[in-house]
Each structure stands twice: as C-alpha cells, then as structure tokens.
Design a protein around this motif. Structure first.
Motif, mmCIF file in Angstrom:
data_model
loop_
_atom_site.group_PDB
_atom_site.id
_atom_site.type_symbol
_atom_site.label_atom_id
_atom_site.label_comp_id
_atom_site.label_asym_id
_atom_site.label_seq_id
_atom_site.Cartn_x
_atom_site.Cartn_y
_atom_site.Cartn_z
ATOM 1 N N ARG A 4 2.678 22.947 6.575
ATOM 2 C CA ARG A 4 3.988 22.933 7.222
ATOM 3 C C ARG A 4 4.009 21.763 8.202
ATOM 4 N NH1 ARG A 4 5.452 28.416 9.457
ATOM 5 N NH2 ARG A 4 6.022 28.750 7.293
ATOM 6 N N ILE A 5 5.175 21.142 8.334
ATOM 7 C CA ILE A 5 5.350 20.032 9.271
ATOM 8 C C ILE A 5 6.069 20.562 10.507
ATOM 9 C CG2 ILE A 5 6.394 17.765 9.616
ATOM 10 C CD1 ILE A 5 6.193 17.371 6.563
ATOM 11 N N ASN A 6 5.482 20.332 11.679
ATOM 12 C CA ASN A 6 6.087 20.845 12.909
ATOM 13 C C ASN A 6 6.995 19.808 13.564
ATOM 14 O OD1 ASN A 6 4.540 19.174 14.717
ATOM 15 N ND2 ASN A 6 2.813 20.572 14.484
ATOM 16 N N ILE A 10 7.462 12.438 13.441
ATOM 17 C CA ILE A 10 8.236 11.264 13.853
ATOM 18 C C ILE A 10 8.974 10.646 12.663
ATOM 19 C CG2 ILE A 10 6.823 10.769 15.881
ATOM 20 C CD1 ILE A 10 5.384 8.602 14.161
ATOM 21 N N ALA A 11 8.989 11.345 11.536
ATOM 22 C CA ALA A 11 9.699 10.919 10.316
ATOM 23 C C ALA A 11 9.286 9.526 9.860
ATOM 24 C CB ALA A 11 11.205 11.022 10.510
ATOM 25 N N CYS A 12 7.989 9.247 9.891
ATOM 26 C CA CYS A 12 7.492 7.931 9.481
ATOM 27 C C CYS A 12 7.395 7.800 7.965
ATOM 28 C CB CYS A 12 6.141 7.647 10.121
ATOM 29 S SG CYS A 12 4.800 8.692 9.502
ATOM 30 N N GLY A 13 7.278 8.928 7.267
ATOM 31 C CA GLY A 13 7.222 8.913 5.812
ATOM 32 C C GLY A 13 5.839 8.742 5.220
ATOM 33 N N ALA A 14 4.821 8.633 6.030
ATOM 34 C CA ALA A 14 3.466 8.437 5.519
ATOM 35 C C ALA A 14 3.035 9.564 4.576
ATOM 36 C CB ALA A 14 2.473 8.312 6.670
ATOM 37 N N CYS A 15 3.444 10.769 4.877
ATOM 38 C CA CYS A 15 3.048 11.932 4.086
ATOM 39 C C CYS A 15 3.684 11.956 2.698
ATOM 40 C CB CYS A 15 3.389 13.217 4.826
ATOM 41 S SG CYS A 15 5.142 13.380 5.253
ATOM 42 N N VAL A 16 4.894 11.459 2.581
ATOM 43 C CA VAL A 16 5.649 11.529 1.326
ATOM 44 C C VAL A 16 4.902 10.826 0.206
ATOM 45 C CG1 VAL A 16 7.806 10.931 0.183
ATOM 46 C CG2 VAL A 16 7.840 11.727 2.533
ATOM 47 N N ALA A 17 4.405 9.644 0.466
ATOM 48 C CA ALA A 17 3.718 8.860 -0.562
ATOM 49 C C ALA A 17 2.415 9.507 -1.020
ATOM 50 C CB ALA A 17 3.441 7.457 -0.042
ATOM 51 N N GLU A 18 1.828 10.333 -0.177
ATOM 52 C CA GLU A 18 0.542 10.948 -0.507
ATOM 53 C C GLU A 18 0.663 12.243 -1.304
ATOM 54 O OE1 GLU A 18 -2.423 9.504 0.015
ATOM 55 O OE2 GLU A 18 -1.212 7.820 0.723
ATOM 56 N N GLU A 26 12.930 14.590 3.114
ATOM 57 C CA GLU A 26 13.360 14.017 4.377
ATOM 58 C C GLU A 26 14.538 14.802 4.947
ATOM 59 O OE1 GLU A 26 14.561 9.641 6.172
ATOM 60 O OE2 GLU A 26 14.403 9.922 4.015
ATOM 61 N N GLY A 27 14.533 14.956 6.261
ATOM 62 C CA GLY A 27 15.623 15.586 6.990
ATOM 63 C C GLY A 27 15.562 15.033 8.402
ATOM 64 N N ASP A 28 15.906 15.822 9.402
ATOM 65 C CA ASP A 28 15.714 15.391 10.790
ATOM 66 C C ASP A 28 14.237 15.101 11.021
ATOM 67 O OD1 ASP A 28 18.411 15.666 11.333
ATOM 68 O OD2 ASP A 28 18.190 17.708 12.096
ATOM 69 N N ILE A 29 13.411 15.970 10.461
ATOM 70 C CA ILE A 29 11.980 15.731 10.318
ATOM 71 C C ILE A 29 11.687 15.998 8.847
ATOM 72 C CG2 ILE A 29 11.426 16.398 12.691
ATOM 73 C CD1 ILE A 29 10.358 19.070 11.593
ATOM 74 N N TYR A 30 10.517 15.627 8.391
ATOM 75 C CA TYR A 30 10.174 15.917 7.007
ATOM 76 C C TYR A 30 9.850 17.400 6.869
ATOM 77 C CZ TYR A 30 10.320 11.066 5.677
ATOM 78 O OH TYR A 30 10.756 9.802 5.394
ATOM 79 N N PRO A 48 0.096 10.381 11.296
ATOM 80 C CA PRO A 48 -0.392 9.711 12.508
ATOM 81 C C PRO A 48 -0.247 10.519 13.791
ATOM 82 C CG PRO A 48 1.729 8.804 11.894
ATOM 83 C CD PRO A 48 1.330 9.763 10.798
ATOM 84 N N VAL A 49 0.547 11.598 13.762
ATOM 85 C CA VAL A 49 0.753 12.399 14.965
ATOM 86 C C VAL A 49 0.266 13.842 14.803
ATOM 87 C CG1 VAL A 49 2.625 10.979 15.868
ATOM 88 C CG2 VAL A 49 3.161 12.886 14.343
ATOM 89 N N ASP A 50 -0.497 14.105 13.753
ATOM 90 C CA ASP A 50 -1.050 15.436 13.497
ATOM 91 C C ASP A 50 0.023 16.519 13.495
ATOM 92 O OD1 ASP A 50 -3.692 14.468 13.278
ATOM 93 O OD2 ASP A 50 -3.923 14.529 15.448
ATOM 94 N N ALA A 51 1.150 16.246 12.829
ATOM 95 C CA ALA A 51 2.263 17.186 12.795
ATOM 96 C C ALA A 51 2.192 18.143 11.599
ATOM 97 C CB ALA A 51 3.586 16.423 12.752
ATOM 98 N N ILE A 52 1.161 18.035 10.782
ATOM 99 C CA ILE A 52 1.048 18.858 9.582
ATOM 100 C C ILE A 52 -0.161 19.763 9.697
ATOM 101 C CG2 ILE A 52 0.832 18.838 7.069
ATOM 102 C CD1 ILE A 52 2.038 15.989 7.157
#
Length: 55
Positions: A4-6, A10-18, A26-30, A48-52
C-alpha cells in the motif's frame, strides 16, 4: 500481503515502472490495486520516500 502507498507519496512515478503486473495507478498520490498486487516488493525498493509498505 499486498503493498500500500501512504500519504508520504510524492507522486514521482518511480514505482510504476517497476511493477511487473501494472497494478499502480496515478491519482493525487499513486495507488496500488491490492487485488492485483503479487507482493513482489519491487515498488517498495525504489520508492525514494519509503511511502510503500505491506498492508
């Protein structure tokens, strides 16, 4: 367990490609579709921000 993404996202998109099953949208946050997530952890490693984390 799926991931889960908390609100630290920062909606950088790094996770999507992986994501091998394309379950991150994508939304306000992923957001991860927990019904599709295979719990591989690839997204968590690149965030990069440990949001997952595990649900």
């Amino acid at each position: 367990m799926p991931r889960r993404i908390n609100n630290d996202c920062i909606a950088c998109g790094a996770c999507v490609a992986e994501c091998p099953v394309d379950c991150i949208a994508e939304g306000d946050i992923y957001v991860i579709d927990e019904d599709v997530c295979i719990d591989c952890g690839a997204c968590e490693v690149v965030c990069p921000v440990d949001a997952i984390s595990e649900v």
